[in-house]
Design an enzyme around this catalytic site. Structure first.
Site, PDB file in Angstrom:
ATOM      1  N   TYR A  99      -6.734 -42.030  31.754  1.00  0.00           N
ATOM      2  CA  TYR A  99      -6.755 -40.885  32.721  1.00  0.00           C
ATOM      3  C   TYR A  99      -7.922 -39.448  32.139  1.00  0.00           C
ATOM      4  O   TYR A  99      -8.581 -39.760  31.362  1.00  0.00           O
ATOM      5  CB  TYR A  99      -5.869 -39.452  31.666  1.00  0.00           C
ATOM      6  CG  TYR A  99      -3.989 -40.557  31.736  1.00  0.00           C
ATOM      7  CD1 TYR A  99      -3.255 -40.413  33.333  1.00  0.00           C
ATOM      8  CD2 TYR A  99      -3.404 -41.090  31.109  1.00  0.00           C
ATOM      9  CE1 TYR A  99      -2.589 -40.578  33.784  1.00  0.00           C
ATOM     10  CE2 TYR A  99      -1.956 -41.832  30.913  1.00  0.00           C
ATOM     11  CZ  TYR A  99      -1.481 -41.289  32.652  1.00  0.00           C
ATOM     12  OH  TYR A  99      -0.544 -42.168  32.164  1.00  0.00           O
ATOM     13  N   CYS A 152      24.646 -53.487  -5.535  1.00  0.00           N
ATOM     14  CA  CYS A 152      24.902 -52.051  -4.699  1.00  0.00           C
ATOM     15  C   CYS A 152      24.511 -50.420  -5.922  1.00  0.00           C
ATOM     16  O   CYS A 152      26.104 -50.981  -7.198  1.00  0.00           O
ATOM     17  CB  CYS A 152      26.266 -52.035  -4.096  1.00  0.00           C
ATOM     18  SG  CYS A 152      26.485 -50.391  -3.371  1.00  0.00           S
ATOM     19  N   LYS A 210      -3.317 -32.422  25.959  1.00  0.00           N
ATOM     20  CA  LYS A 210      -4.271 -32.990  25.590  1.00  0.00           C
ATOM     21  C   LYS A 210      -3.711 -34.403  24.736  1.00  0.00           C
ATOM     22  O   LYS A 210      -3.051 -34.593  24.041  1.00  0.00           O
ATOM     23  CB  LYS A 210      -4.146 -31.897  24.485  1.00  0.00           C
ATOM     24  CG  LYS A 210      -5.589 -32.517  23.418  1.00  0.00           C
ATOM     25  CD  LYS A 210      -5.705 -31.269  22.174  1.00  0.00           C
ATOM     26  CE  LYS A 210      -7.140 -31.662  21.506  1.00  0.00           C
ATOM     27  NZ  LYS A 210      -7.562 -33.071  20.730  1.00  0.00           N
ATOM     28  N   LYS A 216      -2.426 -26.443  20.427  1.00  0.00           N
ATOM     29  CA  LYS A 216      -2.455 -27.806  19.373  1.00  0.00           C
ATOM     30  C   LYS A 216      -0.675 -27.654  18.925  1.00  0.00           C
ATOM     31  O   LYS A 216      -0.704 -26.989  18.629  1.00  0.00           O
ATOM     32  CB  LYS A 216      -3.113 -28.417  17.621  1.00  0.00           C
ATOM     33  CG  LYS A 216      -4.079 -28.592  17.923  1.00  0.00           C
ATOM     34  CD  LYS A 216      -4.977 -29.739  18.688  1.00  0.00           C
ATOM     35  CE  LYS A 216      -5.001 -30.747  17.133  1.00  0.00           C
ATOM     36  NZ  LYS A 216      -6.434 -31.479  17.085  1.00  0.00           N
ATOM     37  N   GLU A 244      -3.542 -28.008  31.186  1.00  0.00           N
ATOM     38  CA  GLU A 244      -3.398 -29.964  30.940  1.00  0.00           C
ATOM     39  C   GLU A 244      -2.671 -30.624  29.581  1.00  0.00           C
ATOM     40  O   GLU A 244      -2.715 -29.412  28.433  1.00  0.00           O
ATOM     41  CB  GLU A 244      -5.093 -30.591  30.826  1.00  0.00           C
ATOM     42  CG  GLU A 244      -5.505 -29.787  31.966  1.00  0.00           C
ATOM     43  CD  GLU A 244      -6.659 -30.708  32.834  1.00  0.00           C
ATOM     44  OE1 GLU A 244      -7.654 -30.985  31.221  1.00  0.00           O
ATOM     45  OE2 GLU A 244      -7.789 -29.723  33.318  1.00  0.00           O
ATOM     46  N   ASP A 290      -2.991 -37.802  23.139  1.00  0.00           N
ATOM     47  CA  ASP A 290      -3.976 -38.390  22.089  1.00  0.00           C
ATOM     48  C   ASP A 290      -4.579 -39.564  21.745  1.00  0.00           C
ATOM     49  O   ASP A 290      -3.282 -40.608  21.452  1.00  0.00           O
ATOM     50  CB  ASP A 290      -3.044 -38.516  21.295  1.00  0.00           C
ATOM     51  CG  ASP A 290      -3.276 -38.153  19.811  1.00  0.00           C
ATOM     52  OD1 ASP A 290      -4.007 -38.061  19.471  1.00  0.00           O
ATOM     53  OD2 ASP A 290      -2.116 -38.623  18.724  1.00  0.00           O
ATOM     54  N   CYS A 340      33.663 -50.037  -1.533  1.00  0.00           N
ATOM     55  CA  CYS A 340      32.323 -49.591  -1.474  1.00  0.00           C
ATOM     56  C   CYS A 340      32.318 -47.867  -1.468  1.00  0.00           C
ATOM     57  O   CYS A 340      32.876 -47.115   0.302  1.00  0.00           O
ATOM     58  CB  CYS A 340      30.955 -49.615  -0.951  1.00  0.00           C
ATOM     59  SG  CYS A 340      29.647 -49.327  -1.692  1.00  0.00           S
ATOM     60  N   CYS A 349      25.607 -54.248   1.439  1.00  0.00           N
ATOM     61  CA  CYS A 349      26.306 -54.894  -0.069  1.00  0.00           C
ATOM     62  C   CYS A 349      27.910 -55.354   0.751  1.00  0.00           C
ATOM     63  O   CYS A 349      28.034 -55.259   2.271  1.00  0.00           O
ATOM     64  CB  CYS A 349      26.530 -52.993  -0.096  1.00  0.00           C
ATOM     65  SG  CYS A 349      28.149 -53.104  -0.354  1.00  0.00           S
ATOM     66  N   CYS A 374      28.158 -49.407  -5.920  1.00  0.00           N
ATOM     67  CA  CYS A 374      29.547 -49.724  -6.548  1.00  0.00           C
ATOM     68  C   CYS A 374      29.538 -51.536  -6.949  1.00  0.00           C
ATOM     69  O   CYS A 374      30.597 -51.428  -7.504  1.00  0.00           O
ATOM     70  CB  CYS A 374      31.158 -50.067  -4.990  1.00  0.00           C
ATOM     71  SG  CYS A 374      30.080 -51.858  -4.054  1.00  0.00           S
TER      72      CYS A 374
END
Ligand code: IVH
Length: 693
Positions: A230, A431, A123, A337, A121, A125, A455, A449, A434
């Site tokens: 579930y 920036c 697992k 896991k 099945e 979370d 640039c 920027c 540049c």
């Protein structure tokens, strides 16, 4: 027709509403729209208002009935809620299989290790809960707590539409159902978005959102949260059997129970109306377990919710009984896991990166951490607002997530571990590459920027983007070389690439004669791209691969795209105001028009997409419209097949449309097709039409 009484009407409405809930949450196959469902619900509410004496606690209108409480009460579990032992490596699973077999062999219950049957099945979370049904009615719900005693969350659980308030069919007198409450990823994103817009708390991940929602003191809040349930097991079961009250617990599995395996128990729970995930499988031996693990690992991202592994359970209840329990975990089951997708580590500094379109992304430099199967040292912080919202500071211990191939991201700080003297991030005003101003347009989350292709960072990334596999696919033009070409000033635009000679290239660092020759050959090949690829390579904002291909199909040449006005652009499939404005803006820029001219001068000539012709082709003269997501084909693949079969693909449904091909989550186009009486096909129908399997 005979007049029905209000009581009969109420009963009929309830049955219908419950059936729709069941179809939606348990069978995953709804047959009515939300609006139709709401209509039924409203009729029932009206009827119950007129006849309050008809209201029962199991009526679907009574899911949100309870008043807020000041604290959650506690509930002692009739049968303790256990946890599972963990396996991480294949060897752990092999050892588990061997232990199980040895015991079962000794008890005469198994002959060969590879023949032991297991239920494999997901697992989930989320949060473990136990639901108690008496005489088929939901009477109590509790969290796992310490396994002996949990919190009373009955009023909250009642608000979950996937949890039946009344069981169907042959239910026992008492049934405790064990399972997991969780939130689908998409629902989680939506919830967080809404929370943020309201200035409310945002959640780190779906699991925390589910936990926070389930443990509310006010069930009206839980009711607004998209939680799902579930079932994967059971606690106490009592039933009258041959006139005798029989108590059935997992530890003392009665041999007289009509169901002898875990698989049969799950089927039974499902038949009683409880949601059980379909992603479960009966497998044999360690090999079967590992195959399931690998399969789920590969398809994990297609599940609507998070899982953190898979669970294996010996299928035979008698064998489970023989294997029994050690400490708090069963010997007959184990959780295998996946490598954790979230870990904590220290945030060392925050730097900014300049993207292809000038977008400034704050990047977290991290103490190296192993997460999602790789060592991560950088993670994105998305933008300034996200950093504020999450209150992430330099020096914090942070939760980092890396799922699949997705870029690692910083989810949240661990506030309990915040040291003194952490510092806030400040967006630079210039920036770092540049020196141009960084601006953040009002209403936008992203700072940019303003240097454009002045640039170097933007230039480099535009070139790398253009050379990419989905664009011009220029083999041998790696990031390092792009860097050198830009830094030396030799390449200022995409067009400059096509003027490079082998002699020149050979002089760059780490470039031999051979790689230089190969690159020149690759550039030559790239001189005749598909028009879609060329348009994509230009890196126009909001023009992704698909839009580029749609533009190519529609216009047939770069010149035609450049000449198109807004109205013309809006004719193209999926092009809206934002995309149209971006295209107009791009070609409005003299520099960009110049690059196109230079590309033509350098011999770059794109070919228009081929449309097959011939009146004997299956789709000759027919126009199709694609909408929604198909199970197997991408939109591009479908388009290619349709074109090859002599058909056309259009973005809007009209009387001239021959077919609408509708996938999942098809929207207004499907409605339009119904209005106009246009035939609707699914992917299989399209394939049949095309004569392909
Ligand atoms: S069976 C007696 N099955 O994993 C065994 N647990 O440590 C009881 N979980 O807290 C658990 N998916 O919340 C089982 N398919 C599944 C599960 C599952 C998730 C969780 C459960 C429990 C933890 C086990």
């Amino acid at each position: 027709m005979q007049e029905s009484t209000p009581a009969q009407q109420a009963e009929a409405l309830r049955a219908e509403i419950n059936e729709h809930n069941h179809r939606y949450y348990v069978l995953d196959a709804p047959v009515v729209s939300d609006a139709a469902y709401d209509k039924l619900m409203n009729s029932l509410i009206a009827l119950e208002q007129a006849h309050p004496e008809l209201i029962t606690p199991e009526s679907p209108t009574q899911r949100v009935g309870a008043q807020p409480v000041s604290a959650l009460g506690s509930i002692r579990h009739a049968v303790p809620m256990r946890s599972l032992g963990n396996a991480f490596e294949e060897e752990d699973v092999q050892a588990f299989s061997k232990r199980v077999f040895d015991t079962l062999y000794g008890a005469g219950l198994a002959r060969a290790e590879d023949q032991v049957q297991y239920m494999a099945e997901l697992k989930f979370d989320g949060l473990a809960v136990s639901l108690r049904y008496e005489d088929g009615k939901l009477v109590q719900a509790a969290t796992r707590g310490d396994g002996q005693t949990g919190e009373d969350i009955t009023s909250n659980i009642r608000t979950l539409r996937s949890v039946p308030l009344k069981l169907k069919g042959d239910y026992p007198q008492v049934l405790e159902v064990r399972g997991e409450v969780l939130m689908n990823r998409r629902d989680f994103e939506k919830l967080n978005q809404a929370q943020q817009e309201r200035g409310d708390k945002v959640f780190v991940n779906p699991r925390n959102a589910a936990a926070g929602s389930l443990r509310q003191l006010d069930p009206r809040i839980t009711a607004k949260r998209p939680l799902r349930f579930y079932a994967y097991g059971w606690g106490e079961i009592r039933k009258v059997h041959d006139g005798q009250l029989e108590v059935f617990r997992q530890e003392s599995g009665s041999p007289d129970m009509p169901r002898k395996t875990h698989a049969q128990m799950l089927d039974w729970l499902q038949a009683l109306g409880l949601p059980v995930s379909d992603t479960r499988k009966l497998v044999c031996g360690a090999e079967g377990l590992l195959e399931y693990y690998r399969h789920i690992g590969e398809t994990r991202s297609t599940l609507p919710f998070d899982i953190d592994g898979v669970v294996y359970k010996v299928d035979s209840l008698q064998a489970q009984e023989v294997l029994g329990y050690v400490a708090r975990a069963p010997r007959f089951a184990v959780a295998h896991k996946f490598p954790a997708q979230e870990e904590t580590t220290r945030l060392l500094s925050i730097e900014v990166q300049v993207g292809r379109t000038g977008a400034i992304t704050p990047v977290a430099r991290l103490e190296p951490v192993f997460v999602g199967g790789v060592t991560v040292t950088n993670a994105t912080l998305h933008n300034e607002d996200e950093i504020r919202r999450k209150d992430v500071r330099v020096g914090d211990t942070v939760v980092v997530r890396r799922a699949g191939d997705v870029i690692p991201e910083v989810l949240a700080p661990v506030l309990d571990l915040r040291p003194p003297g952490t510092s806030l991030f400040v967006m630079p005003t210039e920036c770092p590459v540049c020196g141009s101003a960084i601006e953040r347009p009002e209403d936008e989350a992203v700072s940019r920027c303003t240097g454009g292709l002045f640039c170097a960072a933007q230039r480099k990334q535009s070139l790398s983007h253009a050379a990419g596999r989905k664009a011009l696919d220029i083999d041998g033009l790696g990031e390092k070389l792009v860097e050198q070409l830009v830094d030396s000033g030799r390449v200022k635009s995409l067009a400059d690439l096509f003027t490079l000679t082998s002699d020149e290239l050979a002089a760059y660092e780490r470039m031999g004669r051979k790689s230089a020759d190969n690159l020149v050959a690759a550039l030559d090949k790239a001189r005749t791209p598909d028009l879609g690829r060329l348009l994509y390579a230009l890196g126009i904002r909001h023009v992704g691969e698909t839009t580029a291909r749609d533009l190519a199909l529609h216009f047939g040449s770069v010149e035609a795209v450049m000449a198109a006005d807004e109205a013309a652009l809006l004719q193209v499939h999926d092009v809206g105001m934002v995309v149209a404005a971006s295209i107009l803006n791009f070609f409005g820029e003299p520099h960009n028009r110049e690059v196109i001219t230079q590309l033509v001068e350098a011999g770059v000539h794109a070919s228009a997409p081929e449309q097959a012709s011939g009146s004997d082709l299956p789709l000759a003269g027919k126009t199709l419209v694609l909408t929604g997501t198909m199970p197997n084909w991408t939109r591009d693949e479908a388009t290619r097949h349709i074109l090859a079969a002599g058909g056309k693909v259009s973005g809007s449904v009209s009387r001239k449309t021959a077919y609408v091909v509708a996938g999942e989550e098809a929207g207004s186009k499907l409605t339009k097709a119904a209005e106009l009486g246009v035939a609707v096909l699914d992917e299989d129908g399209l394939k049949a039409l095309l004569g392909v399997g």
